[in-house]
Design a protein around this motif. Sequence first.
Motif, short mmCIF file in Angstrom:
data_model
loop_
_atom_site.label_atom_id
_atom_site.label_comp_id
_atom_site.label_asym_id
_atom_site.label_seq_id
_atom_site.Cartn_x
_atom_site.Cartn_y
_atom_site.Cartn_z
N CYS A 39 0.84 -1.21 0.00
CA CYS A 39 0.00 0.00 0.00
C CYS A 39 0.87 1.26 0.00
N LEU A 40 1.85 1.27 0.85
CA LEU A 40 2.74 2.43 0.95
C LEU A 40 3.49 2.65 -0.37
N PHE A 41 3.99 1.57 -0.95
CA PHE A 41 4.71 1.67 -2.21
C PHE A 41 3.81 2.22 -3.32
N CYS A 42 2.60 1.69 -3.42
CA CYS A 42 1.66 2.16 -4.45
C CYS A 42 1.30 3.63 -4.23
N PHE A 43 1.09 4.01 -3.01
CA PHE A 43 0.77 5.40 -2.69
C PHE A 43 1.92 6.33 -3.08
N LEU A 44 3.13 5.95 -2.73
CA LEU A 44 4.29 6.79 -3.07
C LEU A 44 4.52 6.85 -4.57
N MET A 45 4.40 5.71 -5.25
CA MET A 45 4.57 5.70 -6.70
C MET A 45 3.51 6.54 -7.38
N PHE A 46 2.28 6.44 -6.91
CA PHE A 46 1.20 7.26 -7.47
C PHE A 46 1.53 8.74 -7.31
N GLY A 47 1.99 9.11 -6.14
CA GLY A 47 2.34 10.51 -5.90
C GLY A 47 3.48 10.98 -6.77
N ILE A 48 4.49 10.16 -6.92
CA ILE A 48 5.64 10.55 -7.74
C ILE A 48 5.24 10.70 -9.20
N VAL A 49 4.54 9.70 -9.73
CA VAL A 49 4.13 9.75 -11.14
C VAL A 49 3.14 10.88 -11.38
N TYR A 50 2.23 11.05 -10.44
CA TYR A 50 1.23 12.11 -10.59
C TYR A 50 1.88 13.49 -10.65
N PHE A 51 2.72 13.79 -9.69
CA PHE A 51 3.32 15.13 -9.65
C PHE A 51 4.36 15.34 -10.75
N ARG A 52 4.96 14.27 -11.21
CA ARG A 52 5.93 14.40 -12.28
C ARG A 52 5.25 14.66 -13.62
N ASN A 53 4.16 13.93 -13.87
CA ASN A 53 3.53 14.02 -15.20
C ASN A 53 2.28 14.89 -15.22
N ILE A 54 1.47 14.84 -14.18
CA ILE A 54 0.16 15.47 -14.24
C ILE A 54 0.06 16.66 -13.29
N GLY A 55 0.93 16.75 -12.36
CA GLY A 55 0.82 17.78 -11.33
C GLY A 55 0.91 19.19 -11.86
N THR A 56 1.34 19.36 -13.08
CA THR A 56 1.46 20.70 -13.65
C THR A 56 0.15 21.21 -14.22
N LEU A 77 -1.85 1.51 -10.45
CA LEU A 77 -1.39 1.79 -9.09
C LEU A 77 -2.55 2.04 -8.15
N LEU A 78 -3.54 2.77 -8.62
CA LEU A 78 -4.71 3.06 -7.81
C LEU A 78 -5.49 1.78 -7.50
N ALA A 79 -5.62 0.91 -8.50
CA ALA A 79 -6.34 -0.35 -8.30
C ALA A 79 -5.60 -1.26 -7.33
N VAL A 80 -4.29 -1.36 -7.48
CA VAL A 80 -3.50 -2.20 -6.56
C VAL A 80 -3.57 -1.63 -5.15
N PHE A 81 -3.53 -0.32 -5.02
CA PHE A 81 -3.63 0.30 -3.71
C PHE A 81 -4.97 -0.01 -3.05
N ILE A 82 -6.04 0.12 -3.80
CA ILE A 82 -7.37 -0.12 -3.23
C ILE A 82 -7.53 -1.58 -2.85
N VAL A 83 -7.12 -2.49 -3.72
CA VAL A 83 -7.25 -3.92 -3.42
C VAL A 83 -6.40 -4.30 -2.21
N SER A 84 -5.17 -3.82 -2.16
CA SER A 84 -4.30 -4.16 -1.03
C SER A 84 -4.80 -3.52 0.27
N PHE A 85 -5.39 -2.35 0.18
CA PHE A 85 -5.93 -1.70 1.37
C PHE A 85 -7.14 -2.47 1.91
N VAL A 86 -8.01 -2.90 1.02
CA VAL A 86 -9.17 -3.70 1.45
C VAL A 86 -8.71 -5.03 2.03
#
Length: 144
Positions: A39-56, A77-86
């Motif tokens: 969960c932590l890995f997916c959350f961090l990867m989502f944040g990194i990819v989001y701010f690098r590509n879409i955050g602008t 990443l979002l799907a893996v995060f949700i499934v692993s969190f559940v």
Amino acid sequence: MAWRELVPNDARKTFETLIDRKRKWENCKSRAVFCALLCLFCFLMFGIVYFRNIGTIHGSFAKLYESIMSSSFLIFLLAVFIVSFVYLYWLAKEIDKAKKKYETLRIETVDKFDTTWLKSINFETRSEISIEMNSYDINIDYKG
């Protein structure tokens, strides 16, 4: 070990069940740790990819939503995060249930060990049983 022949069958079964319950509890805890790290890995990867590509992208929520939905990696990443969190939430319930079952049986074992089995076995046998149970990280000497 030699103590297995000296104790009654119900005592032997109780010790085996206690070991099995301890293993199940430990197994659930290790799966929960792995799931939390995922969960932590997916959350961090989502944040990194989001701010690098879409955050602008500045503007409306619709543009933001569209940009996230256009990236298959972010959706993954979002799907893996949700499934692993559940799954982590479900594991937390399983851990509580396994711990309660283990602790209940351990306390019953300590009570029986102090009353019934203590009269029928000698000190060396009791010591052997305690040493073997301690190798599984099971305390049968006191309830605490």
